[in-house]
Design an enzyme around this catalytic site. Structure first.
Site, PDB file in Angstrom:
ATOM      1  CG  ASP A 135       0.338   0.438   6.530  1.00 21.14           C
ATOM      2  OD1 ASP A 135      -0.164   1.079   5.608  1.00 21.14           O
ATOM      3  OD2 ASP A 135       0.158  -0.795   6.679  1.00 21.14           O
TER       4      ASP A 135
ATOM      5  CB  THR B 225       1.037  -0.659  -7.389  1.00 28.96           C
ATOM      6  OG1 THR B 225       2.358  -0.144  -7.505  1.00 28.96           O
ATOM      7  CG2 THR B 225       1.093  -2.155  -7.179  1.00 28.96           C
TER       8      THR B 225
ATOM      9  N   GLY C   4      -5.824  -5.417   2.526  1.00 23.93           N
ATOM     10  CA  GLY C   4      -5.773  -5.718   1.081  1.00 23.93           C
ATOM     11  C   GLY C   4      -6.877  -6.642   0.609  1.00 23.93           C
TER      12      GLY C   4
ATOM     13  CE  LYS D 254      -2.811  -1.520   5.987  1.00 22.24           C
ATOM     14  NZ  LYS D 254      -1.691  -2.431   5.777  1.00 22.24           N
TER      15      LYS D 254
ATOM     16  NE  ARG E 126       0.037  13.275  -7.639  1.00 22.33           N
ATOM     17  CZ  ARG E 126      -0.146  12.153  -6.974  1.00 22.33           C
ATOM     18  NH1 ARG E 126       0.478  11.052  -7.332  1.00 22.33           N
ATOM     19  NH2 ARG E 126      -0.942  12.104  -5.918  1.00 22.33           N
TER      20      ARG E 126
HETATM   21  N1  HSE Z   1       2.843  -1.476   3.179  1.00 25.23           N
HETATM   22  C1  HSE Z   1       1.670  -2.145   3.684  1.00 25.23           C
HETATM   23  C2  HSE Z   1       2.050  -3.512   4.225  1.00 25.23           C
HETATM   24  C3  HSE Z   1       0.600  -2.301   2.650  1.00 25.23           C
HETATM   25  O1  HSE Z   1       3.230  -3.847   4.248  1.00 25.23           O
HETATM   26  O2  HSE Z   1       1.168  -4.237   4.653  1.00 25.23           O
HETATM   27  C4  HSE Z   1      -0.144  -1.037   2.416  1.00 25.23           C
HETATM   28  O3  HSE Z   1      -0.832  -0.666   3.561  1.00 25.23           O
END
Ligand code: HSE
Length: 433
Positions: A201, A13, A134, A205, A45
């Site tokens: 996640d 992506t 992001g 960060k 890959r």
């Molecule tokens: N899956 C993450 C989110 C994005 O929902 O913010 C990638 O870190």
């Protein structure tokens, strides 16, 4: 025009998006940089896989070492994900003197120290704007725009999937599982959404942001993490009745002794605060510095285009760094901070939901225990709700440490009039001044 050679590891992506947008905005980048960014090789890959973004077959290789070994490649972009191979690629590229761009938050959270030691040793910068929030340029802002500030606090909604789920639960009254299923159906959640909903996640960060803000690489064992899986529609409704909404919040703070708090957990925040209106998949980060005061960043924290935008900004900076060598290699450690406060010592306010038998004297028993543990109550409601044999008692608690709360909750849970272990959610008052 001088060409800068890029090796792209990963054409998923984000990798596909980077290739697409580098091609689409080639002229703009050339005009702005006075250099041409040229993708010379792409490691994947499975070369036979059908992709949304087609790349010339002549660029494709199965072997990431081809990028590191190519003398015409000066920048290696790691967008393959995972840890072990990505770490090998990044360290090999650094050792060969190739600038690294990565969006791999888990890799940096777990191996940042090792990677930046190598970057400093070989004098090779590593850029990672895509690794947090992001398309929101929070890394560059902390590293550059706020370089003259002591960072007092960072509050971030930095996981779009969990923010979408909590937003839907609040808007429709649906439960966690239903909202997660909806997020998956709409393509907002990963096939395996566990890191999104268990808080990790966002924690990866938060580790990156805290490390940049405080100049030491924060270990994964130093952050307190709780996910949103146990949040109920009732919690969200009761919080609303009290003037709050529930967000998965990353909280990073330094106290007057330069001790750092770093935690990610569901948090009640006042509905009047601007972060409360960050809904759906959007991210937002509020940074407070001693010079700048309160600042706020908002945008899309995931998805092909916003993340590609972040990678492209790193590529532009990397290309310029080839021309003008720098003293900073992406992360500059310093000794002004270095200690993290254990969660047990962290002082917070709290929301408590206790399932109790509806009979006289129960509130007095609960309040008595809290009083004995030196914990003050700021408000109490007994909202309408059917919970089988019990009714919910919701209390807002003044400042207390986690240790105090755990001790009190243990005692409350043992009362015969309390039917389930009490539910505790931290509260962050987030008053802008
Ligand atoms: N899956 C993450 C989110 C994005 O929902 O913010 C990638 O870190």
């Amino acid at each position: 025009m001088q060409q800068i050679g890029i090796g792209l590891a990963g054409l998923g992506t984000v990798g596909g998006g980077v290739y697409k947008h580098l091609t689409k905005n080639r002229i703009l980048l050339m005009e702005r940089l006075g250099l041409e960014l040229v993708v010379r090789k792409i490691a994947v890959r499975d070369p036979s896989k059908t992709r949304d973004v087609p790349a010339p077959p002549a660029l494709i290789t199965r072997n990431w070492r081809d990028l590191v070994d190519d003398p015409l490649i000066q920048i290696v972009v790691e967008l393959m994900g995972g840890i072990e191979t990505a770490l090998e690629l990044v360290l090999s590229a650094i050792q060969k003197g190739k600038i690294v761009v990565t969006g791999n938050k888990a890799l940096l959270a777990e191996h940042g120290q090792e990677i930046f030691l190598a970057a400093t040793k070989y004098k090779v910068p590593v850029f990672f704007e895509a690794a947090a929030a992001g398309g929101v340029p929070i890394i560059k802002s902390i590293r550059e725009a706020f370089i003259g500030n002591h960072i007092q606090s960072i509050h971030g909604i930095i996981n779009g999937t969990s923010n979408y789920i909590l937003t839907r639960m609040a808007a429709s009254g649906m439960g966690f599982k239903e909202a997660l299923a909806e997020a998956q159906q709409l393509g907002f959640a990963e096939a395996d959404p566990s890191l999104d909903v268990n808080g990790w996640d966002a924690a990866h960060k938060a580790i990156i942001l805290a490390s940049l803000a405080y100049g030491f690489w924060v270990g994964t064992d130093k952050i307190y993490v709780e996910g949103i899986e146990e949040i109920t529609a009732d919690d969200i409704r009761f919080a609303g009745e009290l003037g709050y909404c529930v967000k998965l919040l990353a909280i990073i703070k330094a106290d007057e002794k330069s001790e750092i708090e770093i935690r990610v957990h569901p948090t009640l925040i006042p509905r009047s605060h601007v972060l409360a209106s960050v809904n759906g998949v959007f991210n937002a980060v509020a940074v407070r510095g001693d010079v700048v005061g309160e600042t706020l960043f908002y945008g899309r924290g995931a998805g092909q285009d916003p993340t590609s935008s972040a990678v492209m900004s790193d590529l532009a900076e990397a290309a310029v760094a080839i021309e003008c060598p720098r003293r900073s290699y992406g992360f500059t450690p310093h000794g002004l901070y270095g200690t993290c406060k254990p969660i047990d010592d962290v002082v917070s306010q709290y929301y408590l939901r206790i399932a109790v038998v509806d009979k006289p004297g129960v509130l007095a028993q609960v309040a008595g225990i809290l009083g004995e543990e030196d914990i003050g109550i700021s408000s109490v409601i007994q909202p309408e709700s059917q919970e089988g044999e019990s009714v919910p008692l919701v209390l807002m608690i003044h400042y207390a440490t986690n240790t105090q709360m755990q001790k009190a909750l243990g005692r409350i849970a043992r009362l015969s009039s309390v039917k389930r272990p009490p539910r505790m959610i931290r509260v962050e008052m987030l008053v802008a001044s």
